[in-house]
Motif scaffolding. Structure first.
Motif, short mmCIF file in Angstrom:
data_model
loop_
_atom_site.label_atom_id
_atom_site.label_comp_id
_atom_site.label_asym_id
_atom_site.label_seq_id
_atom_site.Cartn_x
_atom_site.Cartn_y
_atom_site.Cartn_z
N TYR A 78 -0.15 90.68 42.72
CA TYR A 78 -0.71 91.89 43.33
C TYR A 78 0.12 92.33 44.54
CZ TYR A 78 -4.71 91.51 40.27
OH TYR A 78 -5.51 91.48 39.15
N GLN A 79 0.71 91.39 45.24
CA GLN A 79 1.59 91.78 46.34
C GLN A 79 2.76 92.62 45.82
OE1 GLN A 79 2.81 88.62 48.96
NE2 GLN A 79 4.58 89.75 49.71
N ARG A 80 3.31 92.23 44.68
CA ARG A 80 4.40 93.03 44.10
C ARG A 80 3.90 94.42 43.72
NH1 ARG A 80 5.58 88.13 41.37
NH2 ARG A 80 4.72 88.96 39.42
N GLN A 81 2.67 94.51 43.21
CA GLN A 81 2.14 95.83 42.86
C GLN A 81 2.01 96.71 44.10
OE1 GLN A 81 1.96 96.27 39.48
NE2 GLN A 81 2.70 94.16 39.66
N ILE A 82 1.55 96.11 45.19
CA ILE A 82 1.42 96.86 46.45
C ILE A 82 2.78 97.34 46.92
CG2 ILE A 82 0.77 96.67 48.88
CD1 ILE A 82 -1.28 94.49 47.95
N GLU A 83 3.75 96.45 46.91
CA GLU A 83 5.09 96.78 47.43
C GLU A 83 5.82 97.78 46.54
OE1 GLU A 83 5.76 92.48 49.68
OE2 GLU A 83 6.73 92.87 47.76
N GLN A 84 5.43 97.86 45.27
CA GLN A 84 6.06 98.82 44.35
C GLN A 84 5.24 100.09 44.20
OE1 GLN A 84 6.55 96.51 40.77
NE2 GLN A 84 7.90 95.02 41.77
N VAL B 136 -2.31 101.11 44.31
CA VAL B 136 -2.82 99.81 44.73
C VAL B 136 -2.38 99.55 46.17
CG1 VAL B 136 -2.79 97.32 44.32
CG2 VAL B 136 -2.71 98.91 42.38
N ILE B 137 -3.35 99.23 47.05
CA ILE B 137 -2.98 98.94 48.44
C ILE B 137 -3.42 97.56 48.91
CG2 ILE B 137 -2.97 101.38 49.12
CD1 ILE B 137 -5.64 100.70 50.61
N ALA B 138 -4.22 96.85 48.10
CA ALA B 138 -4.70 95.54 48.53
C ALA B 138 -5.30 94.80 47.36
CB ALA B 138 -5.74 95.67 49.66
N ALA B 139 -5.51 93.50 47.57
CA ALA B 139 -6.23 92.67 46.60
C ALA B 139 -6.89 91.53 47.35
CB ALA B 139 -5.30 92.14 45.52
#
Length: 462
Positions: A402-408, A387-390
């Protein structure tokens, strides 16, 4: 840990110069003061105004809700600075540590922060650009002139370019009940920023609100009457439209021309710097006394494969300015990297659009919550299995997740069920970004590769 003598002297009695008196420049100056810098501080700006907020210019100002001169940025603290407003920087001598100004004077520095930002890309034909009725929108003065003309009730407004700015201007026109035509070279509005899957939703919104949207065409010429007033635009498909106002929304140009010959890695894509905001020279070596922040900066981001990113984002300008200011007056072991996750918002046609990450790096998209048909949804973007964006349309509450998903570096597609997953969100589809060799008018994030130097710069060793 005690500071060495030279750094302590810098903090106590040095001279820091900030070129760029807008959002990034102001927040950097405030950070310097709050972190203990007591030396001389000079801010240089090419506009005659102090720092003001730009996002309201294409929204509240053009709607007549806020006067252009009521957009000043709030001050968080006193900065006790010398302001050189209304005079642009015209050159930089790295060896002498001196900034040359357009009025013939110069300013010496111990540390320099470059935060010169961007300007609107003008209509390429200079004679046509000078027609009465042709506008760009970047500055307070631009907004005042355009607002005055819209209040006069033009018979039709032509918006050239359907990126975020162009789409917001079109939205304002419809809210003011003005006929508007939007011409976009790409397949849909916002295609360069969010891809054609989301762009088709944006196109539907524009049609529903009465916009005469023409995609896949270019404006080939602007025609004026004998008095020099805009009257007509010509398109690449042979069509024409009568319009009294044209707003050129073809993206931005980074303000780096004044650095030509300086030795910094500066060019059309911005000024290359490391994650600590230190500028690179054209050999790829960092300069310890020159820092960069805001829209003009190109810096590597570890979450995105250490690509050099140029971000035209309000939040990035603030975060990067704070990091740059901290690092300017801190020893190496106390310096911080700029790791802000890109975040952007736009209000148009009654919808709040917000994105996090770098959508235009993606190869696939998944509608993870809601439906494109409503349109009230959240979509996740993936690149090479992560995941790189939402992006969300009227569903901003989910973006922090989604920011947490990107950062992880979470896998894409997400390996679990999300709230309100519809059948259309069961499998990813191509995101629909255009061929990068074909320019569009949309990207707010420019991915500019791994090299810190600009290929248009040549270097001949002494």
């Amino acid at each position: 840990m005690a500071l060495d003598g030279s750094l302590e002297r810098l903090r106590r009695e040095g001279h820091i110069v900030v070129v760029g008196a807008s959002l990034a420049g102001l927040r950097a100056a405030e950070t310097l003061r709050t972190e203990g810098f007591t030396g001389a501080l000079t801010l240089i700006g090419d506009e005659p105004y102090g720092p003001y907020d730009r996002p309201p210019l294409s929204k509240q100002v053009l709607l007549g809700r806020v006067p252009p001169d009521h957009t000043d940025l709030p001050r968080h603290c006193a900065i006790d600075a010398r302001w050189r407003l209304g005079v642009a920087a015209s050159g930089l001598d790295l060896a002498a540590k001196r900034v040359a100004l357009a009025d013939g004077t110069s300013v010496e520095y111990d540390r320099l922060l470059i935060a010169t930002g961007v300007r609107s890309r003008p209509w390429p034909n200079e004679l046509e650009a000078c027609l009465d009725g042709v506008f760009v929108l970047r500055t307070r003065d631009d907004a005042a002139r355009l607002d005055h003309r819209l209040k006069a009730g033009p018979s039709r407004v032509l918006v050239i370019g359907a990126g975020f700015t162009g789409s917001e201007i079109a939205s304002v026109c419809r809210e003011r009940d003005l006929p508007v035509t939007v011409a976009e070279r790409g397949a849909t509005p916002l295609v360069g920023a969010l891809g054609s899957v989301i762009g088709e939703v944006a196109a539907r919104l524009q049609h529903q609100h009465g916009v005469d949207l023409r995609c896949g065409v270019m404006v080939t010429g602007l025609e004026g009457d004998s008095a020099g007033r805009l009257r007509r635009a010509h398109f690449s498909d042979g069509g024409t439209v009568e319009a009294e106002v044209a707003v050129v929304a073809l993206g931005a140009t980074r303000n780096t021309e004044w650095l030509a010959g300086s030795g910094l890695a500066a060019g059309p894509r911005g000024i290359a710097c490391d994650a600590g905001c230190r500028a690179f020279d054209i050999r790829g070596i960092v300069a310890d006394d020159v820092f960069v922040a805001g829209d003009v900066a190109r810096s590597p981001h570890p979450l995105f494969g250490y690509q050099f990113l140029s971000l035209e984002h309000w939040g990035n300008a603030v975060a990067q300015a704070e990091v740059a200011a901290h690092n300017m007056i801190s020893p190496g072991e106390r310096r911080r990297p700029h790791l802000w996750t890109p975040y952007f918002w736009s209000a148009q046609f009654g919808v709040n659009i917000k994105s996090v990450g770098v959508p235009n790096m993606a190869d696939h998209i998944l509608i993870s919550q809601g439906s494109l048909d409503e349109p009230r949804f959240t979509a996740a973007y993936g690149y090479q299995g992560r995941v790189i964006a939402a992006v969300s349309f009227d569903q901003a509450k989910w973006l922090e997740f989604y920011q947490r998903q990107i950062e992880q570096a979470a896998p894409f597609p997400l390996p679990f069920t999300t709230v309100d997953r519809r059948p259309e969100g069961m499998r990813p589809v191509p995101a629909g970004f255009p061929d990068p060799s074909v320019p569009t008018h949309g990207p707010e994030v420019t991915v500019s590769g791994h090299s810190p130097t600009d290929q248009r710069v040549t270097f001949t060793p002494a």
